[in-house]
Design a protein around this motif. Structure first.
Motif, mmCIF file in Angstrom:
data_model
loop_
_atom_site.group_PDB
_atom_site.id
_atom_site.type_symbol
_atom_site.label_atom_id
_atom_site.label_comp_id
_atom_site.label_asym_id
_atom_site.label_seq_id
_atom_site.Cartn_x
_atom_site.Cartn_y
_atom_site.Cartn_z
ATOM 1 N N LEU A 1 23.068 -35.259 -34.478
ATOM 2 C CA LEU A 1 23.793 -34.259 -35.255
ATOM 3 C C LEU A 1 22.847 -33.218 -35.834
ATOM 4 N N ARG A 2 21.716 -33.686 -36.362
ATOM 5 C CA ARG A 2 20.740 -32.762 -36.950
ATOM 6 C C ARG A 2 20.154 -31.835 -35.892
ATOM 7 N N LYS A 3 19.821 -32.391 -34.724
ATOM 8 C CA LYS A 3 19.238 -31.572 -33.661
ATOM 9 C C LYS A 3 20.235 -30.558 -33.119
ATOM 10 N N SER A 4 21.450 -31.008 -32.851
ATOM 11 C CA SER A 4 22.432 -30.109 -32.243
ATOM 12 C C SER A 4 22.896 -29.034 -33.215
ATOM 13 N N ALA A 5 22.809 -29.295 -34.522
ATOM 14 C CA ALA A 5 23.237 -28.306 -35.507
ATOM 15 C C ALA A 5 22.327 -27.086 -35.523
ATOM 16 N N HIS A 6 21.107 -27.232 -35.025
ATOM 17 C CA HIS A 6 20.155 -26.122 -35.021
ATOM 18 C C HIS A 6 20.099 -25.415 -33.665
ATOM 19 N N THR A 7 21.042 -25.706 -32.799
ATOM 20 C CA THR A 7 21.087 -25.053 -31.492
ATOM 21 C C THR A 7 22.401 -24.286 -31.342
ATOM 22 N N ALA A 8 22.510 -23.601 -30.212
ATOM 23 C CA ALA A 8 23.754 -22.896 -29.906
ATOM 24 C C ALA A 8 24.710 -23.765 -29.103
ATOM 25 N N ASN A 9 24.393 -25.059 -28.993
ATOM 26 C CA ASN A 9 25.187 -25.971 -28.171
ATOM 27 C C ASN A 9 26.402 -26.446 -28.957
ATOM 28 N N VAL A 10 27.533 -25.794 -28.734
ATOM 29 C CA VAL A 10 28.738 -26.113 -29.488
ATOM 30 C C VAL A 10 29.284 -27.486 -29.114
ATOM 31 N N SER A 11 29.242 -27.811 -27.839
ATOM 32 C CA SER A 11 29.795 -29.095 -27.391
ATOM 33 C C SER A 11 29.050 -30.258 -28.024
ATOM 34 N N ALA A 12 27.723 -30.191 -28.013
ATOM 35 C CA ALA A 12 26.925 -31.280 -28.583
ATOM 36 C C ALA A 12 27.208 -31.438 -30.067
ATOM 37 N N LEU A 13 27.305 -30.326 -30.789
ATOM 38 C CA LEU A 13 27.562 -30.391 -32.218
ATOM 39 C C LEU A 13 28.968 -30.911 -32.495
ATOM 40 N N ALA A 14 29.933 -30.449 -31.717
ATOM 41 C CA ALA A 14 31.319 -30.878 -31.940
ATOM 42 C C ALA A 14 31.478 -32.376 -31.694
ATOM 43 N N PHE A 15 30.930 -32.866 -30.580
ATOM 44 C CA PHE A 15 31.121 -34.273 -30.250
ATOM 45 C C PHE A 15 30.223 -35.192 -31.079
ATOM 46 N N SER A 16 29.061 -34.724 -31.511
ATOM 47 C CA SER A 16 28.262 -35.555 -32.417
ATOM 48 C C SER A 16 28.942 -35.657 -33.775
ATOM 49 N N SER B 1 25.706 -33.592 -23.400
ATOM 50 C CA SER B 1 25.787 -32.156 -23.659
ATOM 51 C C SER B 1 24.463 -31.636 -24.191
ATOM 52 N N TYR B 2 23.858 -32.379 -25.094
ATOM 53 C CA TYR B 2 22.619 -31.907 -25.724
ATOM 54 C C TYR B 2 21.440 -31.962 -24.764
ATOM 55 N N TYR B 3 21.244 -33.075 -24.075
ATOM 56 C CA TYR B 3 20.048 -33.261 -23.260
ATOM 57 C C TYR B 3 20.173 -32.687 -21.849
ATOM 58 N N ASP B 4 21.385 -32.648 -21.307
ATOM 59 C CA ASP B 4 21.549 -32.173 -19.935
ATOM 60 C C ASP B 4 21.977 -30.723 -19.835
ATOM 61 N N GLU B 5 22.567 -30.187 -20.895
ATOM 62 C CA GLU B 5 23.193 -28.873 -20.775
ATOM 63 C C GLU B 5 22.692 -27.881 -21.818
ATOM 64 N N LEU B 6 21.603 -28.231 -22.511
ATOM 65 C CA LEU B 6 21.118 -27.372 -23.587
ATOM 66 C C LEU B 6 20.747 -25.991 -23.080
ATOM 67 N N GLU B 7 20.209 -25.929 -21.861
ATOM 68 C CA GLU B 7 19.749 -24.661 -21.330
ATOM 69 C C GLU B 7 20.869 -23.825 -20.752
ATOM 70 N N GLN B 8 22.080 -24.382 -20.657
ATOM 71 C CA GLN B 8 23.175 -23.648 -20.043
ATOM 72 C C GLN B 8 23.944 -22.870 -21.093
ATOM 73 N N PRO B 9 24.517 -21.724 -20.732
ATOM 74 C CA PRO B 9 25.312 -20.958 -21.693
ATOM 75 C C PRO B 9 26.549 -21.727 -22.108
ATOM 76 N N LYS B 10 26.873 -21.659 -23.388
ATOM 77 C CA LYS B 10 28.002 -22.368 -23.929
ATOM 78 C C LYS B 10 29.188 -21.431 -24.120
ATOM 79 N N ASN B 11 30.298 -21.811 -23.562
ATOM 80 C CA ASN B 11 31.495 -21.006 -23.708
ATOM 81 C C ASN B 11 32.711 -21.911 -23.661
ATOM 82 N N LEU B 12 33.308 -22.160 -24.790
ATOM 83 C CA LEU B 12 34.457 -23.042 -24.850
ATOM 84 C C LEU B 12 35.776 -22.273 -24.865
ATOM 85 N N HIS B 13 35.705 -20.969 -24.663
ATOM 86 C CA HIS B 13 36.953 -20.201 -24.626
ATOM 87 C C HIS B 13 37.670 -20.530 -23.335
ATOM 88 N N VAL B 14 38.902 -20.997 -23.445
ATOM 89 C CA VAL B 14 39.658 -21.364 -22.250
ATOM 90 C C VAL B 14 41.037 -20.699 -22.282
#
Length: 457
Positions: free
Chosen positions: A400-415, A444-457
């Protein structure tokens, strides 16, 4: 009764889809099906034990891992492998101790059936951790809409149930084994009896613990401007979710919500939206829910009882009263502390064996299940169980602490959802309740951190 027919039809739909997705190697579809299984827990079937859709989809995941093997490498494996080894070691030790020191109570229950059933429950949770390697990178972002939609459908059914209660219209009863039904779920709150919402999740508590992690994950997504459909729809589902959650009248869910809320707001200031705006929106949402609920809290003389007073009575006040009046969990924990030998204190009584070591934990051929995941973990795993809980909490807070400091919305939401489910599991269920959310957050955090995050569907 038509409801029992629909229950069985629903279960076999989940069974058929699981077999189809395994045969066609549709791994993401199988994971999405597990979300829907959590929403439709009323669709169960009895065969040796109670089979919920979640148990069936977990078996499908095991089949995929066994038949098709690992599809890719992932950094997550370096995290979950030591966790799994520790957990399986504690599981085996607990089983051995349970067989070496059998209990003398509940003679009408089969200790071996209980052990096998609950071993499967624990192991199936570990299977979920590994299932991420079966799917391609980016799968978490692709599954977010499926997860949200499944819970939103459960919320919609809960809201329909809420309206039926207000209109005096019959809703689907709670379906039990052997054709037994409960026409409604009710509790005493604010000096009167109120009817509880359970939707299609089988029990009010099931529905509450399905919605609660979603609400916090959804709040995090909203703060990052990652919306389901659009901002208005997203806000509407937050409001309806809170309304349905509070109408479950589950004290455990109330306490979980109250404990997680300050944790979430402790890291919201680093997000892109002012936490003051989010707090204002949440207060409006909760205030609206309180106003809608308050009409149910009428005491016999016709006067309104204070909502906050009734809310406290139902949550923390109820927990305090039950602990003071020999609640089952307190009895089991006290018996464990006083009566166990040193080996059992380290390894527990054995998986699902507390029933046979503590008097009064069964009624005839039916057991009385423990509601507290904290006590259940200690009873099953002993001191090892405490280490498992501490280790799991540290892993979740670290992620939770790590993902909160990134742009990774999925990792933060699911953590965030994992944190909520973990705290909830301490009061209801077992320590594996947070595993599906943790798996999604880790990948989400370890495998997809480098990918652009877009949860708009």
């Amino acid at each position: 009764m038509i409801w029992f027919l629909l229950q069985k039809v629903g279960f076999f739909i989940f069974l058929f889809l699981t077999i189809y997705f395994v045969a066609r190697r549709k791994y993401e579809s199988l994971m999405a099906l597990s979300f829907w299984g959590a929403a439709f827990m009323t669709c169960y079937y009895y065969a040796f034990t109670i089979w919920y859709p979640g148990k069936v989809t977990a078996l499908g995941m095991l089949a995929c891992l066994a038949l098709y093997g690992r599809q890719r490498n992932s950094k997550v494996l370096k995290i979950i492998e030591p966790v799994s080894i520790l957990f399986l070691g504690a599981l085996v030790l607990s089983d051995v101790v349970g067989l070496m020191f059998p209990g003398e109570f509940a003679p009408r229950l089969n200790r071996y059936v209980r052990m096998v059933n609950n071993n499967y429950t624990y192991i199936s949770a570990l299977i979920t951790l590994y299932f991420g390697v079966m799917m391609k990178k980016g799968f978490v972002d692709r599954l977010v809409p499926s997860y949200c939609l499944a819970v939103e459908v459960a919320i919609a059914f809960g809201f329909i149930h809420y309206l039926c209660l207000k209109l005096g219209v019959s809703f689907m009863p709670i379906l039990r084994l052997e054709g037994v039904v409960n026409l409604e779920a009710a509790t005493e709150m604010g000096g009167t009896v109120v009817r509880r919402v359970y939707g299609v999740s089988g029990e009010p508590k099931n529905l509450g613990f399905l919605i609660c992690p979603y609400l916090f994950a959804s709040l995090v997504m909203y703060s990052r401007r990652s919306y389901r459909i659009n901002p208005r729809y997203h806000a509407a589902m937050l409001f309806l979710g809170c309304l349905v959650l509070f109408n479950t009248y589950s004290s455990a869910v109330y306490i979980c919500f109250a404990l997680v809320l300050p944790c979430v707001f402790s890291f919201l200031p680093i997000l892109k939206v002012s936490p003051k705006k989010i707090m204002l929106a949440l207060m409006v949402c909760l205030g609206g829910c309180a106003w809608l609920i308050n009409d149910a809290l009428t005491v016999p003389d016709g006067k309104k009882d204070g909502y906050l007073s009734a809310l406290y009575e139902r949550s923390f006040g109820r927990a305090q009263n039950e602990m003071e009046n020999d609640r089952q969990e307190a009895v089991v924990l006290g018996h464990y502390i006083k009566e166990t030998n040193p080996i059992q204190r380290i390894c527990g009584w054995g998986i699902a064996q507390y029933t046979f070591h503590v008097p009064g934990q069964s009624i005839g051929s039916a057991l009385i299940p423990l509601q507290s995941g904290f006590v259940l973990t200690i009873a099953d795993f002993g001191i090892f169980g405490l280490s498992l809980l501490v280790g799991l909490a540290c892993l979740i807070f670290s992620l939770l602490r790590k993902s909160a400091h990134t742009a990774n919305v999925s990792a933060l939401a699911f953590s965030t959802a994992a944190l909520c489910a973990f705290i909830g599991s301490l009061m209801y269920g077992n320590l594996t309740s947070c595993i599906p959310y943790l798996m999604l957050a880790l990948y989400s955090y370890y495998d997809e951190l480098e990918q652009p995050k877009n949860l708009h569907v």
